[in-house]
Design a protein around this motif. Structure first.
Motif, PDB file in Angstrom:
ATOM      1  N   GLN A  58       6.929 -11.438  19.675  1.00  0.00           N
ATOM      2  CA  GLN A  58       6.349 -10.002  20.451  1.00  0.00           C
ATOM      3  C   GLN A  58       5.655 -10.640  21.804  1.00  0.00           C
ATOM      4  OE1 GLN A  58       5.666  -7.181  19.422  1.00  0.00           O
ATOM      5  NE2 GLN A  58       7.054  -7.379  17.579  1.00  0.00           N
ATOM      6  N   ILE A  59       5.289 -11.882  21.894  1.00  0.00           N
ATOM      7  CA  ILE A  59       4.564 -12.548  22.984  1.00  0.00           C
ATOM      8  C   ILE A  59       5.771 -12.724  24.042  1.00  0.00           C
ATOM      9  CG2 ILE A  59       3.651 -14.643  24.005  1.00  0.00           C
ATOM     10  CD1 ILE A  59       2.201 -14.897  21.272  1.00  0.00           C
ATOM     11  N   GLU A  60       6.929 -12.935  23.685  1.00  0.00           N
ATOM     12  CA  GLU A  60       7.990 -12.997  24.546  1.00  0.00           C
ATOM     13  C   GLU A  60       8.541 -11.905  25.232  1.00  0.00           C
ATOM     14  OE1 GLU A  60      12.711 -14.316  24.377  1.00  0.00           O
ATOM     15  OE2 GLU A  60      11.581 -14.859  22.697  1.00  0.00           O
ATOM     16  N   VAL A  61       8.534 -10.856  24.604  1.00  0.00           N
ATOM     17  CA  VAL A  61       8.635  -9.264  24.749  1.00  0.00           C
ATOM     18  C   VAL A  61       7.849  -8.776  25.954  1.00  0.00           C
ATOM     19  CG1 VAL A  61       8.614  -6.917  24.333  1.00  0.00           C
ATOM     20  CG2 VAL A  61      10.068  -8.468  22.841  1.00  0.00           C
ATOM     21  N   ASN A  62       6.474  -9.504  25.708  1.00  0.00           N
ATOM     22  CA  ASN A  62       5.385  -8.999  26.635  1.00  0.00           C
ATOM     23  C   ASN A  62       5.589  -9.664  27.908  1.00  0.00           C
ATOM     24  OD1 ASN A  62       4.096  -7.265  24.828  1.00  0.00           O
ATOM     25  ND2 ASN A  62       2.831  -8.815  24.022  1.00  0.00           N
ATOM     26  N   GLU A  63       5.950 -10.902  27.748  1.00  0.00           N
ATOM     27  CA  GLU A  63       6.272 -11.625  29.159  1.00  0.00           C
ATOM     28  C   GLU A  63       7.273 -11.254  29.865  1.00  0.00           C
ATOM     29  OE1 GLU A  63       6.274 -15.608  27.681  1.00  0.00           O
ATOM     30  OE2 GLU A  63       4.376 -15.577  27.320  1.00  0.00           O
ATOM     31  N   LEU A  64       8.432 -10.992  29.182  1.00  0.00           N
ATOM     32  CA  LEU A  64       9.591 -10.438  29.773  1.00  0.00           C
ATOM     33  C   LEU A  64       9.341  -8.906  30.529  1.00  0.00           C
ATOM     34  CD1 LEU A  64      12.585 -11.116  27.436  1.00  0.00           C
ATOM     35  CD2 LEU A  64      12.047 -11.897  29.623  1.00  0.00           C
ATOM     36  N   GLN A  65       8.853  -7.885  29.722  1.00  0.00           N
ATOM     37  CA  GLN A  65       8.099  -6.874  30.393  1.00  0.00           C
ATOM     38  C   GLN A  65       7.519  -6.992  31.711  1.00  0.00           C
ATOM     39  OE1 GLN A  65       6.432  -4.667  26.822  1.00  0.00           O
ATOM     40  NE2 GLN A  65       8.179  -3.750  26.438  1.00  0.00           N
ATOM     41  N   GLN A  66       6.558  -7.821  31.464  1.00  0.00           N
ATOM     42  CA  GLN A  66       5.575  -8.188  32.791  1.00  0.00           C
ATOM     43  C   GLN A  66       6.423  -8.441  33.782  1.00  0.00           C
ATOM     44  OE1 GLN A  66       2.338 -10.730  31.580  1.00  0.00           O
ATOM     45  NE2 GLN A  66       1.432  -9.100  30.556  1.00  0.00           N
ATOM     46  N   LYS A  67       7.553  -9.470  33.701  1.00  0.00           N
ATOM     47  CA  LYS A  67       8.274 -10.160  34.720  1.00  0.00           C
ATOM     48  C   LYS A  67       9.376  -8.911  35.174  1.00  0.00           C
ATOM     49  CE  LYS A  67       9.081 -14.973  33.497  1.00  0.00           C
ATOM     50  NZ  LYS A  67      10.245 -15.834  33.275  1.00  0.00           N
ATOM     51  N   VAL A  68       9.636  -7.857  34.389  1.00  0.00           N
ATOM     52  CA  VAL A  68      10.420  -6.736  35.069  1.00  0.00           C
ATOM     53  C   VAL A  68       9.523  -5.883  35.794  1.00  0.00           C
ATOM     54  CG1 VAL A  68      11.371  -4.472  34.129  1.00  0.00           C
ATOM     55  CG2 VAL A  68      11.802  -6.479  32.965  1.00  0.00           C
ATOM     56  N   VAL A  69       8.301  -5.975  35.583  1.00  0.00           N
ATOM     57  CA  VAL A  69       7.198  -5.106  36.536  1.00  0.00           C
ATOM     58  C   VAL A  69       7.095  -5.770  37.797  1.00  0.00           C
ATOM     59  CG1 VAL A  69       5.157  -4.191  36.609  1.00  0.00           C
ATOM     60  CG2 VAL A  69       6.413  -3.676  34.661  1.00  0.00           C
ATOM     61  N   THR A  70       6.695  -7.149  37.740  1.00  0.00           N
ATOM     62  CA  THR A  70       6.315  -8.035  38.777  1.00  0.00           C
ATOM     63  C   THR A  70       7.501  -8.405  39.737  1.00  0.00           C
ATOM     64  OG1 THR A  70       6.249  -9.985  37.493  1.00  0.00           O
ATOM     65  CG2 THR A  70       4.140  -8.618  37.520  1.00  0.00           C
ATOM     66  N   ASP A  71       8.682  -8.910  39.089  1.00  0.00           N
ATOM     67  CA  ASP A  71       9.582  -9.569  39.710  1.00  0.00           C
ATOM     68  C   ASP A  71      11.031  -8.996  39.122  1.00  0.00           C
ATOM     69  OD1 ASP A  71      11.250 -10.738  41.862  1.00  0.00           O
ATOM     70  OD2 ASP A  71      10.800 -12.868  40.402  1.00  0.00           O
ATOM     71  N   PRO A  72      11.717  -7.775  39.412  1.00  0.00           N
ATOM     72  CA  PRO A  72      12.726  -7.267  38.622  1.00  0.00           C
ATOM     73  C   PRO A  72      13.897  -7.966  38.945  1.00  0.00           C
ATOM     74  CG  PRO A  72      11.701  -5.638  40.148  1.00  0.00           C
ATOM     75  CD  PRO A  72      10.922  -6.963  40.376  1.00  0.00           C
ATOM     76  N   GLU A  73      13.940  -8.519  39.827  1.00  0.00           N
ATOM     77  CA  GLU A  73      15.236  -9.348  40.424  1.00  0.00           C
ATOM     78  C   GLU A  73      15.506 -10.832  39.288  1.00  0.00           C
ATOM     79  OE1 GLU A  73      17.557  -8.374  42.228  1.00  0.00           O
ATOM     80  OE2 GLU A  73      16.499  -6.559  42.587  1.00  0.00           O
TER      81      GLU A  73
END
Length: 112
Positions: A58-73
């Motif tokens: 769950q924590i990993e998913v939250n981090e990946l979702q934040q990365k998608v929003v902040t740095d999608p590339e």
């Protein structure tokens, strides 16, 4: 496996990569319950470890979702989708296990 006497049993581990480096000796004084409890984890330990793994997903998913929003590339969208699916599946499995434990406990405690 050697049985020198009727009351004792010696198990010799042959493959150290699979079973460890020690020799397990079971005697009448040292019961199997004591030797098993020292070497294996309890059901509660396995359950806590499974919940910890679920929480880490769950924590990993939250981090990946934040990365998608902040740095999608920097993040592949497929990785995020797979991580979300894994986390959802582990959460559903944990919910099912908890429901089974609760229903089993209620069956045990009810007097018939």
């Amino acid at each position: 496996m050697k049985i020198p006497e009727f009351n004792s049993l010696q198990l010799t581990r042959t493959e150290t990569a699979h079973t460890g480096k020690t020799t397990l000796r079971l005697t009448q004084e040292n019961s199997a319950k004591n030797s098993i409890s020292k070497t294996s984890a309890s059901f509660g330990d396995y359950l806590l470890q499974a919940f910890q793994n679920m929480n880490n997903q769950q924590i990993e998913v939250n981090e990946l979702q934040q990365k998608v929003v902040t740095d999608p590339e920097s993040v592949d969208l497929h990785d995020v989708t797979i991580a979300v699916a894994k986390a959802r599946m582990s959460l559903n499995l944990a919910n099912s296990v908890i429901d089974r434990i609760v229903s089993g406990w209620s069956e045990i405690t009810t007097t018939r």
